[in-house]
Design an enzyme around this catalytic site. Structure first.
Site, PDB file in Angstrom:
ATOM      1  N   ASP A   1       0.840  -1.092   0.084  1.00  0.00           N
ATOM      2  CA  ASP A   1      -0.084  -0.044  -0.142  1.00  0.00           C
ATOM      3  C   ASP A   1       0.840   1.384  -0.332  1.00  0.00           C
ATOM      4  OD1 ASP A   1       1.083  -0.265   2.648  1.00  0.00           O
ATOM      5  OD2 ASP A   1      -0.921   0.017   3.543  1.00  0.00           O
ATOM      6  N   GLU A   2       2.079   1.127  -0.639  1.00  0.00           N
ATOM      7  CA  GLU A   2       3.024   2.293  -0.634  1.00  0.00           C
ATOM      8  C   GLU A   2       3.019   2.909  -1.818  1.00  0.00           C
ATOM      9  OE1 GLU A   2       6.658   0.487   1.008  1.00  0.00           O
ATOM     10  OE2 GLU A   2       6.037   0.921   3.051  1.00  0.00           O
TER      11      GLU A   2
END
Length: 276
Positions: free
Chosen positions: A207-208
């Protein structure tokens, strides 16, 4: 005619030899066309003929007598193997050429198609190695390559925003990974809509995300962009009727025209995110 003369030497007492004289034996033979043809076959020349005297325009070889005077000129037809072969085997040579073309053309076409396919596969493999499969954004490798290169404007400052989605794990746990993947794609589309054309958005994994800015006022631009991204993701997303709410933590690292290793700049942005 062909004439041959030789001295006659006695080999017995029965033949008297007169002093001061030399007895000669002379042989004469009229050279017929058959003789010339036989000589031509023997010496591998075609059309052998004799022209009386020295014939300058006939070519060939001049025959001289014992005193060096020209007697006749021997002429023949020049051999041209290529012309002879063409005249003797025109049909078979043409057929052979067509056969070679029939064999080589499909092979050449197949070879060309194979090379083109390999080139396309190589380009696709290179693109896939630098692209995130889920979102289609540049991946971490691509971002590192851009950071390792010189800025588009020599000496320009750079700002790297490191973005982590807060609460994303609970989306996967509450719903499923397919919903989480759709959320990641929606966030990527939303952030991309906030960027100027010269900015770069990349997905680093999970989720980066990261955004790279270049320019003379990157600090102000990066802070303003970070605030807009936070506002974007705090509103709930509707994923196929399911409400997904997340937040965003953002760290910013600045490179003011000096050389910074890509890994170090990303580390600084990551540390800034947790410090904030």
């Amino acid at each position: 005619y062909s004439v041959v003369a030789a001295p006659l030497v006695p080999n017995s007492e029965a033949t008297r030899r007169v002093d001061g004289r030399t007895n000669m034996v002379v042989f004469g033979h009229r050279i017929s066309p058959d003789d010339l043809a036989k000589m031509g076959r023997q010496f591998i020349v075609d059309g052998l003929t004799l022209v009386p005297g020295k014939n300058e325009g006939a070519g060939g070889s001049v025959l001289l007598d014992a005193w060096g005077a020209p007697v006749a000129t021997a002429t023949w037809t020049d051999r041209k193997p290529g012309v002879a072969a063409r005249n003797e085997y025109p049909a078979s040579a043409f057929a052979l050429l067509l056969a070679l073309i029939a064999v080589m053309l499909p092979v050449s076409v197949a070879h060309f198609r194979t090379l083109r396919h390999l080139a396309r596969s190589e380009r696709k493999a290179r693109l896939d190695a630098r692209t995130d499969a889920l979102t289609g954004l540049p991946n971490r490798t691509h971002l590192a390559d851009v950071l390792a290169a010189e800025p588009r404007v020599p000496g320009a400052s750079r700002a790297l925003l490191y973005i982590d989605l807060d609460g994303f794990k609970s989306i996967n746990d509450t719903y499923d990974h397919a919903t989480g993947d759709q959320l990641l794609c929606a966030v990527a589309v939303g952030i991309q809509a906030l960027l100027k054309d010269d900015a770069m958005l990349a997905r680093l994994g999970g989720d980066e995300f990261a955004v790279l800015l270049e320019g003379s006022e990157v600090v102000k631009d990066a802070e303003a962009l970070a605030q807009r991204i936070v506002e974007l993701v705090k509103d709930p997303f509707n994923i196929d009727g399911r409400v997904a709410s997340v937040g965003a933590s953002i760290g910013i690292a600045i490179s003011n025209g000096d050389t910074v290793e890509p890994a170090e700049l990303m580390r600084q942005a990551d540390v800034a995110m947790y410090d904030g």
